[in-house]
Scaffold this motif. Sequence first.
Motif: not given
Length: 358
Positions: A217, A219-221, A326
């Motif tokens: 993703d 938006h996370r990585v 996360g």
Amino acid sequence: MIVVKFGGSSVRFELPSAVELTERLWDAGDVVVVVSALKGVTDALLGLARGEERLDRLVGLHREHAERHGVEPSVLSPIFGELEGVLAGREKFPCGEAFTDRVLSFGELLSARIFAEALKRRGLSARIVEPWELLVTDGNFGDASVDLKVSAGNVSLVEEVLDAGEIPVVPGFVGGFNGMVTTLGRGGSDYTASVLGRLLGWRVLIVSHVDGIYTADPHRVVSARLIPFVSRGEALVASRLGMKALHEKAVSAGAEILLAGIRNWNVGTVVGERSSGIPVVVHRVDGESAVISVVGVDSVPGWDARVRWEGGVPYVSLRVPRARLGSYLVRIHDAVTGGLFDVRAFPSRAGGELSVSA
Ligand SMILES: Nc1ncnc2c1ncn2[C@@H]1O[C@H](COP(=O)(O)OP(=O)(O)O)[C@@H](O)[C@H]1O
Ligand SMILES: N[C@@H](CC(=O)OP(=O)(O)O)C(=O)O
């Protein structure tokens, strides 16, 4: 000829870009548009069905959205009138699920109306095709599947609109069963588009905030990279295990799917026969823990996890504390992509070879 689907973020926050892309595609050939409800609206409608949300808030949100894009808000009044009738007549539905599905369907009906009007403002002709007339489902409220054989007979509803020189706008996420409305599962507008692609024999373009399927993703990585080609088998396993860019049932429907970003229109990923052989790290939250899966590998360096197989695609799954999702995502992503994945060895997007054209 292409089926183009605009997700909730695109229709809510990037409507002019979505309308302009539709116009460009239409200049090049036949187009069928599928739209999702404005981002957040399906959740709000769920609240409305449960008596936890106010109708006037939804009316205000849609009227304001229409106005902002030069669409006369009064075109929405008949739809809201109908919704009021549905809310007042709950007892007329055979079960609570049938009532909820009917209420949820209004999100896509409203956004399709706004989209069609926005196309008209650009001088294009557009007509809404009733989704319950088009897609016949198995009647499984909340997560219905489309009967492809029966629905094939209804494709003429789309063809008639095209023959009249108009752009068909199909509200996604909704089908019909015995005169009732059934929804296709959360995120199901991708499925609507893919089914239409399959029935028409056309490619499907899924447009969203991300340019395609990334190695995790994005938006996370932050180190996640676009994957140019993802096989149907890989996409199926990844979406089933939690990857949000594409709905699992959309992959199963069998059409070739291109994923593109709403801001740049670049096709970042093609989902079809070919695989880039690049792993995808996906995740889903499960109570206080989260499950991270790596699709396309049989091991993760430094982690003791058993390989599983599905449809010839290997994957491994690891359960981690939710609060640390996360950091685990980044560590696992870098462990599986670090050595084997030299960014320069792969084009950052398939857009170099493929452009968005009908
Ligand atoms: N591996 C992945 N590749 C691309 N997107 C992913 C991945 N995993 C999760 N996502 C998420 O999928 C979402 C799809 O885009 P979004 O704009 O939310 O869709 P929509 O336009 O349908 O509202 C993005 O928010 C993105 O963060
Ligand atoms: N509006 C529906 C269907 C859908 O596909 O939405 P999106 O394309 O925004 O994920 C939902 O929220 O589930």
